[in-house]
Design an enzyme around this catalytic site. Structure first.
Site, PDB file in Angstrom:
ATOM      1  N   ASN A 156       0.807  -1.229   0.000  1.00  0.00           N
ATOM      2  CA  ASN A 156       0.000   0.000   0.000  1.00  0.00           C
ATOM      3  C   ASN A 156       0.835   1.272   0.000  1.00  0.00           C
ATOM      4  O   ASN A 156       0.388   2.297  -0.516  1.00  0.00           O
ATOM      5  CB  ASN A 156      -0.921  -0.015   1.234  1.00  0.00           C
ATOM      6  CG  ASN A 156      -1.568   1.327   1.472  1.00  0.00           C
ATOM      7  OD1 ASN A 156      -2.490   1.725   0.753  1.00  0.00           O
ATOM      8  ND2 ASN A 156      -1.079   2.062   2.467  1.00  0.00           N
ATOM      9  N   SER A 193      -3.701   2.183  -8.788  1.00  0.00           N
ATOM     10  CA  SER A 193      -4.519   3.398  -8.885  1.00  0.00           C
ATOM     11  C   SER A 193      -5.189   3.408 -10.256  1.00  0.00           C
ATOM     12  O   SER A 193      -4.676   2.825 -11.217  1.00  0.00           O
ATOM     13  CB  SER A 193      -3.620   4.628  -8.766  1.00  0.00           C
ATOM     14  OG  SER A 193      -4.301   5.779  -9.223  1.00  0.00           O
ATOM     15  N   TYR A 253       4.010   8.738 -11.532  1.00  0.00           N
ATOM     16  CA  TYR A 253       3.025   8.018 -10.707  1.00  0.00           C
ATOM     17  C   TYR A 253       2.296   6.969 -11.541  1.00  0.00           C
ATOM     18  O   TYR A 253       2.167   5.807 -11.133  1.00  0.00           O
ATOM     19  CB  TYR A 253       2.047   9.028 -10.111  1.00  0.00           C
ATOM     20  CG  TYR A 253       1.057   8.451  -9.136  1.00  0.00           C
ATOM     21  CD1 TYR A 253       1.454   8.034  -7.871  1.00  0.00           C
ATOM     22  CD2 TYR A 253      -0.296   8.330  -9.472  1.00  0.00           C
ATOM     23  CE1 TYR A 253       0.523   7.515  -6.959  1.00  0.00           C
ATOM     24  CE2 TYR A 253      -1.227   7.816  -8.574  1.00  0.00           C
ATOM     25  CZ  TYR A 253      -0.807   7.410  -7.315  1.00  0.00           C
ATOM     26  OH  TYR A 253      -1.720   6.894  -6.422  1.00  0.00           O
ATOM     27  N   ALA A 301       3.277   5.566 -14.288  1.00  0.00           N
ATOM     28  CA  ALA A 301       4.202   4.486 -14.672  1.00  0.00           C
ATOM     29  C   ALA A 301       4.351   3.492 -13.518  1.00  0.00           C
ATOM     30  O   ALA A 301       4.330   2.268 -13.718  1.00  0.00           O
ATOM     31  CB  ALA A 301       5.563   5.069 -15.053  1.00  0.00           C
ATOM     32  N   LYS A 320       2.220   2.892 -11.072  1.00  0.00           N
ATOM     33  CA  LYS A 320       0.976   2.162 -10.782  1.00  0.00           C
ATOM     34  C   LYS A 320       0.632   1.172 -11.905  1.00  0.00           C
ATOM     35  O   LYS A 320       0.077   0.105 -11.650  1.00  0.00           O
ATOM     36  CB  LYS A 320      -0.170   3.163 -10.543  1.00  0.00           C
ATOM     37  CG  LYS A 320       0.034   4.006  -9.286  1.00  0.00           C
ATOM     38  CD  LYS A 320       0.111   3.137  -8.034  1.00  0.00           C
ATOM     39  CE  LYS A 320       0.246   3.917  -6.764  1.00  0.00           C
ATOM     40  NZ  LYS A 320       0.320   3.058  -5.566  1.00  0.00           N
ATOM     41  N   ILE A 368      -9.972   9.038  -3.561  1.00  0.00           N
ATOM     42  CA  ILE A 368     -10.435   8.609  -2.239  1.00  0.00           C
ATOM     43  C   ILE A 368     -10.306   9.784  -1.272  1.00  0.00           C
ATOM     44  O   ILE A 368      -9.325  10.526  -1.315  1.00  0.00           O
ATOM     45  CB  ILE A 368      -9.584   7.414  -1.742  1.00  0.00           C
ATOM     46  CG1 ILE A 368      -9.620   6.257  -2.770  1.00  0.00           C
ATOM     47  CG2 ILE A 368     -10.048   6.942  -0.366  1.00  0.00           C
ATOM     48  CD1 ILE A 368     -10.980   5.691  -3.095  1.00  0.00           C
TER      49      ILE A 368
HETATM   50  P1  NDP Z   1      -0.938   8.595   2.519  1.00  0.00           P
HETATM   51  O1  NDP Z   1      -0.012   9.623   1.980  1.00  0.00           O
HETATM   52  O2  NDP Z   1      -2.105   9.051   3.337  1.00  0.00           O
HETATM   53  O3  NDP Z   1      -0.092   7.514   3.383  1.00  0.00           O
HETATM   54  C1  NDP Z   1       1.055   6.954   2.837  1.00  0.00           C
HETATM   55  C2  NDP Z   1       1.559   5.880   3.777  1.00  0.00           C
HETATM   56  O4  NDP Z   1       2.745   5.308   3.192  1.00  0.00           O
HETATM   57  C3  NDP Z   1       1.990   6.419   5.135  1.00  0.00           C
HETATM   58  O5  NDP Z   1       1.767   5.423   6.098  1.00  0.00           O
HETATM   59  C4  NDP Z   1       3.482   6.665   4.947  1.00  0.00           C
HETATM   60  O6  NDP Z   1       4.222   6.647   6.168  1.00  0.00           O
HETATM   61  C5  NDP Z   1       3.832   5.464   4.093  1.00  0.00           C
HETATM   62  N1  NDP Z   1       5.065   5.608   3.322  1.00  0.00           N
HETATM   63  C6  NDP Z   1       5.418   6.601   2.483  1.00  0.00           C
HETATM   64  N2  NDP Z   1       6.637   6.364   1.959  1.00  0.00           N
HETATM   65  C7  NDP Z   1       7.057   5.197   2.497  1.00  0.00           C
HETATM   66  C8  NDP Z   1       8.240   4.422   2.376  1.00  0.00           C
HETATM   67  N3  NDP Z   1       9.244   4.794   1.582  1.00  0.00           N
HETATM   68  N4  NDP Z   1       8.332   3.273   3.078  1.00  0.00           N
HETATM   69  C9  NDP Z   1       7.321   2.876   3.891  1.00  0.00           C
HETATM   70  N5  NDP Z   1       6.188   3.565   4.053  1.00  0.00           N
HETATM   71  C10 NDP Z   1       6.058   4.720   3.364  1.00  0.00           C
HETATM   72  O7  NDP Z   1      -1.427   7.725   1.253  1.00  0.00           O
HETATM   73  P2  NDP Z   1      -2.899   7.300   0.792  1.00  0.00           P
HETATM   74  O8  NDP Z   1      -3.592   6.649   1.900  1.00  0.00           O
HETATM   75  O9  NDP Z   1      -3.535   8.458   0.117  1.00  0.00           O
HETATM   76  O10 NDP Z   1      -2.560   6.223  -0.359  1.00  0.00           O
HETATM   77  C11 NDP Z   1      -2.254   4.863  -0.046  1.00  0.00           C
HETATM   78  C12 NDP Z   1      -2.039   4.109  -1.348  1.00  0.00           C
HETATM   79  O11 NDP Z   1      -3.197   4.212  -2.170  1.00  0.00           O
HETATM   80  C13 NDP Z   1      -0.889   4.669  -2.176  1.00  0.00           C
HETATM   81  O12 NDP Z   1      -0.193   3.617  -2.809  1.00  0.00           O
HETATM   82  C14 NDP Z   1      -1.588   5.530  -3.211  1.00  0.00           C
HETATM   83  O13 NDP Z   1      -0.826   5.659  -4.382  1.00  0.00           O
HETATM   84  C15 NDP Z   1      -2.850   4.720  -3.444  1.00  0.00           C
HETATM   85  N6  NDP Z   1      -3.963   5.514  -3.960  1.00  0.00           N
HETATM   86  C16 NDP Z   1      -4.452   6.581  -3.241  1.00  0.00           C
HETATM   87  C17 NDP Z   1      -5.516   7.312  -3.743  1.00  0.00           C
HETATM   88  C18 NDP Z   1      -6.103   8.473  -2.981  1.00  0.00           C
HETATM   89  O14 NDP Z   1      -7.025   9.124  -3.511  1.00  0.00           O
HETATM   90  N7  NDP Z   1      -5.649   8.760  -1.773  1.00  0.00           N
HETATM   91  C19 NDP Z   1      -6.125   6.980  -5.054  1.00  0.00           C
HETATM   92  C20 NDP Z   1      -5.526   5.834  -5.701  1.00  0.00           C
HETATM   93  C21 NDP Z   1      -4.488   5.145  -5.170  1.00  0.00           C
HETATM   94  P3  NDP Z   1       4.706   8.050   6.857  1.00  0.00           P
HETATM   95  O15 NDP Z   1       3.475   8.868   7.087  1.00  0.00           O
HETATM   96  O16 NDP Z   1       5.379   7.644   8.121  1.00  0.00           O
HETATM   97  O17 NDP Z   1       5.620   8.680   5.874  1.00  0.00           O
END
Ligand code: NDP
Length: 244
Positions: free
Chosen positions: A87, A139, A152, A154, A156, A185
């Site tokens: 995720n 995504s 992004y 690429a 996904k 979302i």
């Molecule tokens: P958030 O930005 O709210 O949360 C991201 C999470 O990933 C946090 O827990 C963060 O930890 C962690 N993280 C970031 N970089 C790293 C890393 N290098 N190693 C480990 N953990 C990491 O993301 P969302 O909830 O919005 O999105 C979650 C997933 O869903 C993503 O893959 C996103 O691409 C996908 N997505 C989201 C959409 C949306 O509308 N939100 C739509 C479609 C897909 P910390 O806070 O400690 O940095």
């Protein structure tokens, strides 16, 4: 661990936190985070209050040495996982010709390379176990272009290709691999937008609303569990009809 355990990368907030809380009803859950320790701690407190068996670890998924160290620790403590939910993901929006090379590498490292690093560490134990399920949170940007999101998209779309080929490689070990493709979302990012920006976003969505993190969690729970036992190498789109 008393139940089957699953790993949720980037589980401390947003969609990841919804995944952790939803899945912890059925599984023991381990999640990772990278920078925001306080968010990880508040999620752990919430889970403790609900008597859910959840643990959180700091681990940058884009760093193979960090992934290897934590994976070895988890395998020693808990044995083979039942599932992995990839995720953790970031955006680094920029026009392609202006994209900073470091941003490109950080994004591909976090969104795509990390999937490879975690799979390499955990898959052998799952193959030996003879069961398992992997879900990648891709995504709708994997299917539909967006200005400023070449990197992004690429990353996904890369997940979809990985899932299809990996599904074929590990099917004989009774391990399934699928993707969830959320559209827009409701997260901190979208709730901070102005009413005007939110209205413009919703006008492109046939269901006229953003999706919720708990809806992504339900779809992911379906793909990780027995209910989808004959499904592998597939993509489940959750976008309110945006890509229809
Ligand atoms: P958030 O930005 O709210 O949360 C991201 C999470 O990933 C946090 O827990 C963060 O930890 C962690 N993280 C970031 N970089 C790293 C890393 N290098 N190693 C480990 N953990 C990491 O993301 P969302 O909830 O919005 O999105 C979650 C997933 O869903 C993503 O893959 C996103 O691409 C996908 N997505 C989201 C959409 C949306 O509308 N939100 C739509 C479609 C897909 P910390 O806070 O400690 O940095």
């Amino acid at each position: 661990m008393q139940k089957k355990w699953i790993l949720v990368t980037g589980g401390s907030r947003g969609i990841g936190a919804a995944l952790v809380q939803y899945l912890a009803r059925e599984y023991d859950v381990v999640f990772t985070w990278k920078d925001q320790q306080s968010r990880a701690e508040s999620l752990l407190n919430e889970c403790r209050a609900l008597s859910l068996n959840v643990s959180g670890y700091r681990c940058d998924g884009s760093k193979p040495t960090e992934v290897k160290a934590l994976a070895q620790q988890l395998l020693t403590e808990y044995g083979a996982p039942f599932g992995i939910i990839h995720n953790a993901g970031i955006t680094r929006d920029a026009l392609h010709f202006k994209q900073d090379i470091n941003d490109w590498e950080t994004l591909i490292g976090t969104n795509l390379n990390a999937v490879f690093y975690w799979n390499q560490q955990l898959l052998p134990s799952m193959m030996e176990q003879g069961s398992g399920s992997i879900v990648m949170i891709s995504s709708v940007s994997a299917l539909k272009g967006n200005i400023g999101q070449v990197a992004y998209s690429a990353s996904k779309a890369g997940m979809l290709g990985m899932a299809r080929s990996l599904a074929r490689e590990v099917a004989r070990f009774n391990i399934r691999v699928n993707c969830v493709l959320p559209g827009l979302i409701e997260t901190e990012m979208t709730t901070q937008m102005s009413d005007h920006e939110q209205k413009a976003l919703k006008s492109n969505i046939p269901l006229r609303r953003l999706g919720r993190a708990d809806e992504v969690a339900q779809a992911t729970a379906y793909l990780i569990g027995e209910a989808s036992s004959y499904m592998t190498g597939q993509s489940l789109v959750l976008d309110g009809g945006m890509s229809a």
